[in-house]
Design an enzyme around this catalytic site. Sequence first.
Site, PDB file in Angstrom:
ATOM      1  N   LYS A 179       0.836  -1.201   0.000  1.00  0.00           N
ATOM      2  CA  LYS A 179       0.000   0.000   0.000  1.00  0.00           C
ATOM      3  C   LYS A 179       0.877   1.259   0.000  1.00  0.00           C
ATOM      4  O   LYS A 179       1.963   1.281   0.597  1.00  0.00           O
ATOM      5  CB  LYS A 179      -0.908  -0.039   1.236  1.00  0.00           C
ATOM      6  CG  LYS A 179      -2.015   1.005   1.284  1.00  0.00           C
ATOM      7  CD  LYS A 179      -2.876   0.728   2.511  1.00  0.00           C
ATOM      8  CE  LYS A 179      -3.959   1.767   2.702  1.00  0.00           C
ATOM      9  NZ  LYS A 179      -4.771   1.472   3.919  1.00  0.00           N
ATOM     10  N   SER A 216      -9.759   1.708   2.781  1.00  0.00           N
ATOM     11  CA  SER A 216      -8.608   2.356   2.147  1.00  0.00           C
ATOM     12  C   SER A 216      -7.576   1.426   1.535  1.00  0.00           C
ATOM     13  O   SER A 216      -6.808   1.850   0.679  1.00  0.00           O
ATOM     14  CB  SER A 216      -7.922   3.306   3.138  1.00  0.00           C
ATOM     15  OG  SER A 216      -7.207   2.633   4.123  1.00  0.00           O
ATOM     16  N   SER A 255      -9.707  -1.164   7.250  1.00  0.00           N
ATOM     17  CA  SER A 255      -9.185  -1.002   5.892  1.00  0.00           C
ATOM     18  C   SER A 255      -8.503  -2.222   5.299  1.00  0.00           C
ATOM     19  O   SER A 255      -8.163  -2.216   4.122  1.00  0.00           O
ATOM     20  CB  SER A 255      -8.225   0.189   5.848  1.00  0.00           C
ATOM     21  OG  SER A 255      -8.940   1.386   6.039  1.00  0.00           O
TER      22      SER A 255
END
Length: 482
Positions: free
Chosen positions: A85, A167, A191
Amino acid sequence: MNSKFDVRETTILGILNAFSKKLIQSEDLVYEYLNRIARYDHGGPMLNSILELNPDAIHTAKALDYERIHKGTRSKLHGIPILVKDNIETADKMHTSAGSLALKDWYSKRDAFLIHKLRNAGAIILGKTNMTEWANYMSDQMPAGYSSRGGQVLNPYGTDYLSTGCSSSGSGVAVTSNFCCAAIGTETTGSVIDPSSRLGIVGIKPTIGLVSRRGIIPVSHLQDTAGPMARTVEDAAIILGAIAGYDEEDPITILSQKNGYSDYTRFLDQSGIEGYRIGIPREYFFDDLSDEEIAVIENAAGIMKQLGAVMVDNVVVSHAKELNSKTIEIYEFKTNINYFLSNLDSHLPVHSLSELISYNKTRADKMLKYGQIYFEMAEQTTGTLTEEKYISRRLNELTLSKEGIDSAMAEYNLDALLFPSDKATPMVNKAGYPLITVPAGTLKDGRRMGITFNAEAFSEPKLMKLAYTYEQHTKNRVPPDL
């Protein structure tokens, strides 16, 4: 490129077997994944899950292939391509931006601790995934998977109407679309678990203290963590073992020395859940589920019962309704993000939350498509965590979240709790306890739905055992048709 090996739905052990038979090398793997990314992420359906690719990935793969032949392997992750990420620091030729144009020019000079561990294990950091900007702590209007730097991530099960969920959306879409072996996401309030559930993959949110937080662009110092996202429980277990461990610069991780493991695959025994007591807390957690979603949970519970588990229905988890808010994390966000930004290179345009807010305003057409209400709320706090409202409420949340889970486990003599998808994440994350989600079914609109197991701190081995047993007897994983 070796076209004889199909990377779709392959597992880490499947790749290792192909390595041993000389059917493929790491370099071939990287080429195959890059080809899929070109065809489907930045071509075809344009899923937009990949924000940046590592220009050194191919050479790293070649070096690891040489090392495998001449020196042997480092671990099960030797030569395995993994995506991470964009809020996780990597000291290489890739940026770390949390999806924000404000940080589009920032190169970290240091690997996050978990990246350091992955590299030492021989993993190839293939690239950075798109994400909800600033881990969804910028605006309550921002759709999941949107960032000013990367645009909108799309759900491959329904690109024009299904949400990617929270996210770590780019990581989830990349995994389910077979753009990598697995990925790393981060979680503060759902997330990892939410996109994993929606995208038909396995996600693990570890106990706070199991995985170092150093090098993750922060939101909440009490709730942030990173976790693996993979297509199978076994792959997620392999990755968790690689990234878990003590980091002297993150003191809470000293707990991992006694409570963590370098190999979680030892707990993946699908024959041993006879007599496990699993509680189903319907109150609150089932309130807004459709009949179709409830049917998925009922079916999953029935399967667990057939496999020997004792299902305890209507378990009451006290205080759950009091713990579904981001209010307290807003206070922590200012403290943490100010510290992070203050240490950035001088040439970058922002070094505090107030500067970030101003920077966004001067570029509103690009930066404020969905506003920045959370930033503005955070800026109104002192940034010192001295407010009476913050201290009393945070201590109350810590107490109530742990008390609610621990009391339910004790009162009903449970080994674990079973929840629909991400419904328990606000409560469980405030307690700092672990979660694992595994595919459970497909809804009529194409959305995937997972079931999620939770228990006490550092109960990952037990939760993986339950998830693995369910996974192996159901095989609910269905890849998207790209």
